[in-house]
Write a protein that holds these residues in place. Structure first.
Motif, mmCIF file in Angstrom:
data_model
loop_
_atom_site.group_PDB
_atom_site.id
_atom_site.type_symbol
_atom_site.label_atom_id
_atom_site.label_comp_id
_atom_site.label_asym_id
_atom_site.label_seq_id
_atom_site.Cartn_x
_atom_site.Cartn_y
_atom_site.Cartn_z
ATOM 1 N N ALA A 299 0.864 -1.184 0.000
ATOM 2 C CA ALA A 299 0.000 0.000 0.000
ATOM 3 C C ALA A 299 0.898 1.230 0.000
ATOM 4 C CB ALA A 299 -0.914 -0.005 1.228
ATOM 5 N N HIS A 300 1.146 1.776 -1.173
ATOM 6 C CA HIS A 300 2.063 2.904 -1.325
ATOM 7 C C HIS A 300 1.497 4.132 -0.627
ATOM 8 C CE1 HIS A 300 4.888 5.130 -4.378
ATOM 9 N NE2 HIS A 300 5.156 5.406 -3.113
ATOM 10 N N CYS A 301 2.220 4.668 0.361
ATOM 11 C CA CYS A 301 1.771 5.882 1.044
ATOM 12 C C CYS A 301 1.564 6.988 0.008
ATOM 13 C CB CYS A 301 2.783 6.313 2.100
ATOM 14 S SG CYS A 301 2.963 5.118 3.448
ATOM 15 N N ASP A 405 -2.848 6.035 3.479
ATOM 16 C CA ASP A 405 -2.583 4.602 3.311
ATOM 17 C C ASP A 405 -1.444 4.149 4.213
ATOM 18 O OD1 ASP A 405 -4.620 4.015 1.592
ATOM 19 O OD2 ASP A 405 -3.419 4.207 -0.226
ATOM 20 N N LYS A 406 -1.423 4.679 5.439
ATOM 21 C CA LYS A 406 -0.348 4.353 6.377
ATOM 22 C C LYS A 406 -0.513 2.976 7.010
ATOM 23 C CE LYS A 406 2.967 7.317 6.880
ATOM 24 N NZ LYS A 406 4.373 6.916 6.945
ATOM 25 N N GLY A 407 -1.763 2.522 7.163
ATOM 26 C CA GLY A 407 -1.955 1.225 7.794
ATOM 27 C C GLY A 407 -1.723 1.243 9.289
ATOM 28 N N THR A 408 -1.808 2.418 9.910
ATOM 29 C CA THR A 408 -1.628 2.537 11.357
ATOM 30 C C THR A 408 -2.728 3.433 11.921
ATOM 31 O OG1 THR A 408 -0.085 4.381 11.001
ATOM 32 C CG2 THR A 408 0.871 2.190 11.324
ATOM 33 N N THR A 409 -2.791 3.511 13.252
ATOM 34 C CA THR A 409 -3.830 4.299 13.919
ATOM 35 C C THR A 409 -3.212 5.304 14.880
ATOM 36 O OG1 THR A 409 -4.048 2.817 15.825
ATOM 37 C CG2 THR A 409 -5.334 2.268 13.848
ATOM 38 N N ARG A 410 -4.070 6.208 15.338
ATOM 39 C CA ARG A 410 -3.633 7.188 16.339
ATOM 40 C C ARG A 410 -3.034 6.507 17.555
ATOM 41 N NH1 ARG A 410 -8.172 10.882 19.179
ATOM 42 N NH2 ARG A 410 -7.739 12.299 17.456
ATOM 43 N N LEU A 411 -3.741 5.510 18.101
ATOM 44 C CA LEU A 411 -3.266 4.873 19.326
ATOM 45 C C LEU A 411 -1.949 4.139 19.100
ATOM 46 C CD1 LEU A 411 -6.447 3.481 21.129
ATOM 47 C CD2 LEU A 411 -5.267 5.658 21.450
ATOM 48 N N GLN A 412 -1.777 3.509 17.948
ATOM 49 C CA GLN A 412 -0.498 2.848 17.670
ATOM 50 C C GLN A 412 0.639 3.856 17.643
ATOM 51 O OE1 GLN A 412 -1.722 0.806 14.032
ATOM 52 N NE2 GLN A 412 -1.294 -1.158 14.999
ATOM 53 N N ALA A 471 5.142 9.776 -6.333
ATOM 54 C CA ALA A 471 4.134 9.520 -5.314
ATOM 55 C C ALA A 471 2.781 9.264 -5.979
ATOM 56 C CB ALA A 471 4.022 10.711 -4.360
ATOM 57 N N PRO A 472 1.903 8.473 -5.350
ATOM 58 C CA PRO A 472 0.559 8.296 -5.913
ATOM 59 C C PRO A 472 -0.155 9.617 -6.190
ATOM 60 C CG PRO A 472 0.939 6.641 -4.228
ATOM 61 C CD PRO A 472 2.142 7.563 -4.203
ATOM 62 N N TYR A 473 0.031 10.625 -5.332
ATOM 63 C CA TYR A 473 -0.585 11.928 -5.592
ATOM 64 C C TYR A 473 -0.115 12.507 -6.929
ATOM 65 C CZ TYR A 473 -2.467 12.445 -0.825
ATOM 66 O OH TYR A 473 -3.172 12.302 0.341
ATOM 67 N N TRP A 474 1.159 12.299 -7.246
ATOM 68 C CA TRP A 474 1.722 12.821 -8.488
ATOM 69 C C TRP A 474 1.294 11.979 -9.685
ATOM 70 C CZ3 TRP A 474 5.317 10.524 -11.860
ATOM 71 C CH2 TRP A 474 5.854 11.370 -12.832
ATOM 72 N N LYS A 475 1.251 10.665 -9.487
ATOM 73 C CA LYS A 475 0.895 9.773 -10.587
ATOM 74 C C LYS A 475 -0.564 9.912 -10.992
ATOM 75 C CE LYS A 475 4.277 6.138 -9.466
ATOM 76 N NZ LYS A 475 4.434 4.736 -8.987
ATOM 77 N N SER A 476 -1.452 10.096 -10.015
ATOM 78 C CA SER A 476 -2.899 10.134 -10.295
ATOM 79 C C SER A 476 -3.545 11.306 -9.566
ATOM 80 C CB SER A 476 -3.556 8.818 -9.864
ATOM 81 O OG SER A 476 -2.924 7.701 -10.452
ATOM 82 N N PRO A 477 -3.172 12.539 -9.892
ATOM 83 C CA PRO A 477 -3.723 13.683 -9.154
ATOM 84 C C PRO A 477 -5.240 13.774 -9.243
ATOM 85 C CG PRO A 477 -2.582 14.404 -11.145
ATOM 86 C CD PRO A 477 -2.260 12.960 -10.964
ATOM 87 N N GLU A 478 -5.809 13.375 -10.394
ATOM 88 C CA GLU A 478 -7.260 13.468 -10.562
ATOM 89 C C GLU A 478 -7.988 12.543 -9.586
ATOM 90 O OE1 GLU A 478 -5.575 10.191 -12.743
ATOM 91 O OE2 GLU A 478 -5.080 12.321 -12.833
#
Length: 674
Positions: A299-301, A405-412, A471-478
């Motif tokens: 899961a690419h951040c 897409d970090k796969g973590t939570t606030r408490l962790q 980054a995914p934001y750059w690859k698929s901004p739309e």
């Protein structure tokens, strides 16, 4: 150190940070010398720092003055994407076509001019006062720019003094312009038949490398990707008297599949360069145990632009890696390693670190990892030498972590920060904001939470997300409702002589607009204020911790500026202990009841105590899960006990599920540098 008959000279140009050797070219040097090719590394970054002074060099290298990382300036664009260091050598590259410095500097002024605190003497104010003031830096940089053509000519003469046949530039961060200017001057002095010029590094990945190849014909080869797999063939093709297969200008290097095939890096030239400098006593080593990112492959951040050529994860044999650390430490007399890995191989926790513990090594290191570690994992890491950790925390909002897409939570995240404080390990983390679709209310919630955390290591700062290439934001901004993606404005000044479309190809950092109305600097105001208060409170030693007085347990709480001690019952102590890691209330009650002399605690009494601890800010809750944030500083004893037991040979590693790594024998030994 002799430089006679050098066939290949690698060049480390400004503005690579100077505190450690350059890992990539140090490994390529070993590849060449293992095959009988004489090579050297010229650390011009160190040489330039010696010339201009560490304060100005540091300012140019990082272009991230401390005042931008917190407080009222935190939302402003800051970091290497300003390309301040790149502007220094622009006149040497472009000549009269270089952009006017004053226009660029005027645009930087509102970003870099320090706003001094006028009330009190906080640590935040002290940080600001210690920063090199932009007004002074501006004039110093102007003078450097004017002198840059002369500096480049001087360096070219030094590089050519023993007539190398190949000069290779490594370009990462803000090294592009100095490297290109120097390559241009080398080509002016020496024809292609007598000198081959190669450029590689992170700035040459993918289309960036193709753009460099297309626009700077004085370079013979531009290498994209992991250069260790192609450098030998490139150099041999130059040195061979018989014409072989012609090499392309743009070279796409394959990934190194077998990390154990790489020789140990050779840092001799770096330590020679710094031997008479104060930094010779504080420099650190660097190493890598893996490449790629095992989490990113799943899961690419969304904001991460690392590993542009591929996320496939590869790591070294644990025993071989342990041997490499020991060999490098013994060779150079330093024991702290900045690990270049994007993420720790979790298998190392039960192989590498037990081996280092067992042998009593004094090796220490920095690692990047994820924040969802278990406490027993962190214990092995710390006992095995990890003194600094960057766990990619980035937020204290589970919703916003989900957007990443970090796969973590606030408490962790908070749990790991707490354990790092208990184990006395430095944890580096920041708060990022400005994610597409982020709910502003999450930052209001974060601001309300932060005062209860003032006793824990604070974020180093807070900053708006960058849009980085790959980054995914750059690859698929739309997909993320980002619009008008264009190269960062600084590229239009640094590469003004290139057409706009070529500047975009060469850029790593990008500007963007949100598809919806969004003003992060407005809804972040309270959160940024809390960050500054958190940093100030932590620096003043506020605490929330268990203590023993006369054989009785109590909690000391100074987070609000007062000092309160509250006695704890045996049940209260068991409850806090049960919530040392994240638990649901049923699991916590079961732990409280383990060995309870008076029989099971009534559920109603447990619920009342839990509610009381939440009200006091000793326990935080997210959904049905709870976590104690009360520190138990005696936990540090676990590290001491483990290391002592290992030295006495009384650790049952099988009980911990660990098998200490065994270094390879003589037949498998890592090839050492000369």
């Amino acid at each position: 150190m002799s430089t006679e008959s050098v066939q290949v000279r690698f060049v480390v140009a400004p503005f690579l940070p100077e505190h450690q050797p350059a890992l990539g070219v140090s490994t390529m040097l070993s590849v060449l010398e293992k095959n009988g090719i004489k090579a050297s590394i010229q650390y011009l970054n160190v040489q330039f720092m010696r010339q201009i002074g560490w304060e100005l060099y540091y300012y140019l290298s990082y272009a991230t003055p401390p005042e931008i990382l917190a407080g009222e300036m935190a939302f402003l664009p800051a970091s290497p994407d300003l390309l301040l260091g790149e502007m220094v050598f622009a006149p040497a590259l472009w000549g009269e076509a270089a952009t006017n410095w004053e226009e660029y500097a005027d645009r930087l002024t509102p970003l870099l001019e320090v706003k001094q605190h006028t009330e009190g003497s906080t640590s935040g104010g002290a940080r600001r006062e210690q920063a090199l003031h932009w007004g002074k830096a501006r004039e110093l940089i102007r003078a450097l720019r004017e002198d840059s053509p002369r500096i480049i000519r001087q360096w070219a003469q030094e590089i050519l003094r023993d007539k190398p046949r190949v000069v290779g530039f490594t370009s990462t961060f803000q090294q592009n312009v100095a490297s290109l200017a120097l390559a241009r001057e080398l080509r002016r002095l020496v024809p292609r038949e007598e000198l081959t010029i190669i450029m590689g590094g992170a700035n040459c990945e993918g289309d960036m490398g193709k753009a460099i190849s297309d626009n700077f014909p004085f370079l013979d080869h531009v290498v994209s990707g992991e250069g260790e797999g192609v450098i030998l063939e490139l150099v041999k093709s130059v040195l061979s008297e018989k014409p072989g297969r012609p090499q392309p200008r743009y070279v796409a290097a394959p990934q190194i599949e077998d990390m154990d095939s790489l020789p140990m890096p050779d840092f001799d030239h770096y330590f020679e360069a710094i031997k008479d400098m104060p930094m010779a006593k504080r420099a650190n080593l660097t190493a890598e145990s893996s490449r790629g990112c095992w989490w990113g492959a799943k899961a690419h951040c969304t904001f991460c632009g690392l590993n542009g050529s591929g996320l496939a994860y590869r790591s070294k044999d644990a025993g071989r890696f342990v041997q490499e650390l020991r060999s490098l430490s013994q060779r150079y007399g330093f024991n702290f390693f900045m690990m270049a890995d994007n993420i720790l191989d979790l298998k190392y926790i039960k192989s590498v670190f037990p081996a280092l513990i067992e042998q009593g090594d004094e090796i220490t290191m920095f690692y990047e990892t994820k924040s969802n570690l278990r406490k027993e994992q962190l214990e092995l890491m710390v006992a095995g030498g990890v003194t600094e950790l960057q766990p990619g925390i980035e937020s204290l909002s589970t919703a916003i972590l989900g957007l990443m897409d970090k796969g973590t939570t606030r408490l962790q995240n908070i749990q790991l920060i707490k354990w790092c404080e208990e184990f006395a390990i430095n944890v580096n983390w920041n708060i990022l904001f400005g994610f597409p679709g982020e709910p502003p209310a999450e930052y209001e919630d974060m601001a309300r939470l932060m005062p209860s955390l003032f006793h824990l290591p604070p974020p180093g700062g807070a900053g708006k997300i960058r849009l980085d290439r790959f980054a995914p934001y750059w690859k698929s901004p739309e997909k993320y409702n980002l619009k008008n993606v264009r190269q960062k404005w600084a590229y239009d000044y640094v590469y003004a002589a290139l057409p706009p479309e070529e500047r975009q190809r060469i850029a790593y950092y990008f500007d963007y607009d949100y598809g919806e109305e969004r003003q992060p600097h407005v809804y972040l105001r309270d959160t940024l204020t809390r960050v500054e208060q958190w940093r100030d409170g932590y620096s003043q030693g506020v605490t929330l911790e268990l203590q023993m007085e006369g054989g009785e347990s109590c909690v000391l709480d100074t987070r609000d500026g007062t000092s309160k001690k509250v006695a704890l019952s045996a049940d209260g102590l068991r409850l806090l202990k049960s919530l040392d890691s994240i638990q649901g209330s049923s699991a916590a009650l079961a732990k409280v009841n383990e060995g309870r002399a008076d029989g099971p605690m009534p559920e109603a009494a447990f619920d009342a105590m839990l509610a009381e601890f939440i009200e006091k800010g000793w326990v935080i809750r997210e959904g049905a899960r709870h976590l104690s944030i009360v520190l138990d500083r005696s936990e540090r004893q676990r590290i001491i006990d483990l290391k002592m037991a290992a030295q006495l040979g009384t650790v049952d590693w099988s009980r911990l599920g660990a098998v200490p790594a065994v270094s390879p024998g003589p037949a498998q030994a890592v090839v050492s540098p000369r």
